[in-house]
Scaffold this motif. Structure first.
Motif, mmCIF file in Angstrom:
data_model
loop_
_atom_site.group_PDB
_atom_site.id
_atom_site.type_symbol
_atom_site.label_atom_id
_atom_site.label_comp_id
_atom_site.label_asym_id
_atom_site.label_seq_id
_atom_site.Cartn_x
_atom_site.Cartn_y
_atom_site.Cartn_z
ATOM 1 N N ARG A 62 0.830 -1.213 0.000
ATOM 2 C CA ARG A 62 0.000 0.000 0.000
ATOM 3 C C ARG A 62 0.862 1.259 0.000
ATOM 4 N N GLU A 63 2.048 1.174 0.585
ATOM 5 C CA GLU A 63 2.940 2.329 0.654
ATOM 6 C C GLU A 63 3.331 2.819 -0.737
ATOM 7 N N SER A 96 2.456 8.091 9.042
ATOM 8 C CA SER A 96 1.971 6.727 8.845
ATOM 9 C C SER A 96 1.549 6.096 10.155
ATOM 10 N N SER A 99 -1.858 -0.227 9.726
ATOM 11 C CA SER A 99 -3.244 -0.395 9.311
ATOM 12 C C SER A 99 -3.972 -1.323 10.277
ATOM 13 N N GLN A 107 -0.093 2.288 6.669
ATOM 14 C CA GLN A 107 -1.136 3.136 6.086
ATOM 15 C C GLN A 107 -0.661 4.574 6.173
#
Length: 356
Positions: A62-63, A96, A99, A107
């Motif tokens: 996701r990063e 960040s 998550s 996230q």
């Protein structure tokens, strides 16, 4: 849109020139993230963009995907109001958190932020341990923290609360009490809200982030809700992260309230946030002192003498354990991503052989 007023610098522009692959590519900034789509501010106005197929194929986590505040390289289709993102440009800061769930995945809440307003309400929900956690992640992000204490008009013991918060605000972190309802203290935020600068609003639900945003905008753009009666807990109002341009040209990132703020690789931020404990530890008799029952422990002595709150050491130890756990999980995730990377390379080589 004048991109300079929303944060474009010479350094960012130089990075763009080095990364763009064709003359038709332009630079833009992600203002809003939808599911698999991104609202991007560009010289052609707002464009609804998706990532390219190659981008999607090469992304490992996701990063790697765009986040609100990111600068990106894209090909516009201005006549359609759309575009395709090819590259996420280097970030100079990113806030960040881990998550939700058991997986160790990052996230990104906001990227390329200069200052983070850590908004906390001066009611019964004021939590020093939560502020420590926010400070830790802000220092790690690369942005500068400012503690904003909202609803000062509802606080009967304001001076007492200020002393408590200032006791954990090390590193010269400003502590600013405000009342958005009475417009008091708002002017003290002005030095951080300059044209070309980006500020992120972070805090739990109901602390007054949306109300503050409305005051800074001068209208009622953001919906607001009252806190719940009985427990002083907030209700969710903002449901997504979004770039908002203020009248003076500065940029604000409003974020949803976060009831859970799990750490993400914040070892350096731990040192900044708990510099008082680290300084005391320098005087411990043993270098590997755990600050429990070792003889000659300067930290325990400070607690006994009343110069260091016991809750501060408890919080420090808890966050250290949490970071160690995340590091172990992240190592496993890195191994998985490395395997995926080599599988992708092998697949590409196999496809090339088929073409030949």
């Amino acid at each position: 849109m004048n991109l300079n007023t929303i944060g474009l610098t010479e350094k960012i522009n130089q990075d763009f020139l080095a990364l763009k692959q064709s003359e038709e590519m332009i630079i833009g900034r992600v203002a809003l993230e939808h599911k698999h789509l991104y609202r991007v501010w560009t010289e052609h106005g707002d464009l609804l963009c998706e990532v390219s197929g190659k981008f999607n194929f090469e992304a490992l986590s996701r990063e790697d995907y765009p986040a609100v505040g990111d600068w990106v390289v894209l090909k516009p289709r201005a006549d359609e109001g759309k575009g395709t993102i090819y590259t996420v440009m280097p970030r100079f800061s990113k806030f960040s958190r881990k998550s939700a769930g058991r997986t160790a995945e990052e996230q990104i809440v906001a990227a390329n932020v200069d200052t983070v307003f850590l908004v906390n309400s001066l009611n019964d929900d004021l939590n020093l341990r939560r502020i420590e956690r926010y400070l830790l992640l802000t220092w790690e992000s690369g942005a500068n923290p400012v503690i904003v204490l909202s609803k000062a008009d509802l606080c009967e013991n304001l001076e007492e609360k200020l002393v408590e918060v200032e006791a954990i605000a090390f590193g010269g972190v400003p502590v600013i009490p405000i009342s958005a309802e009475q417009m008091s203290g708002i002017d003290q935020l002005a030095p951080f809200l300059q044209p070309g600068k980006t500020v992120a609003l972070l805090g739990s639900s109901g602390v007054g982030k949306s109300t503050l945003t409305n005051r800074l905008l001068g209208d009622e753009k953001m919906a607001v809700k009252e806190i719940r009666e009985g427990d002083d807990k907030g209700r969710h109002t903002t449901t997504h992260r979004e770039l908002i341009q203020l009248p003076n040209g500065s940029v604000l990132i409003d974020t949803p309230g976060m009831r859970e703020l799990q750490l993400w690789e914040s070892s350096e931020g731990l040192t900044e946030t708990f510099s008082d404990i680290d300084e005391l530890a320098e005087n411990c008799r043993f270098r590997d002192c755990k600050h429990v029952d070792e003889p000659g422990c300067a930290v325990v002595l400070a607690i006994e003498e009343g110069t260091l709150p016991a809750g501060r050491l408890t919080s420090y130890n808890k966050l250290q354990k949490e970071l160690a756990y995340i590091e172990r999980k992240a190592d496993k995730r890195a191994q998985t991503e490395e395997q995926k990377k080599w599988k992708n390379i092998a697949k590409q080589m196999k496809n090339k052989k088929k073409i030949k």
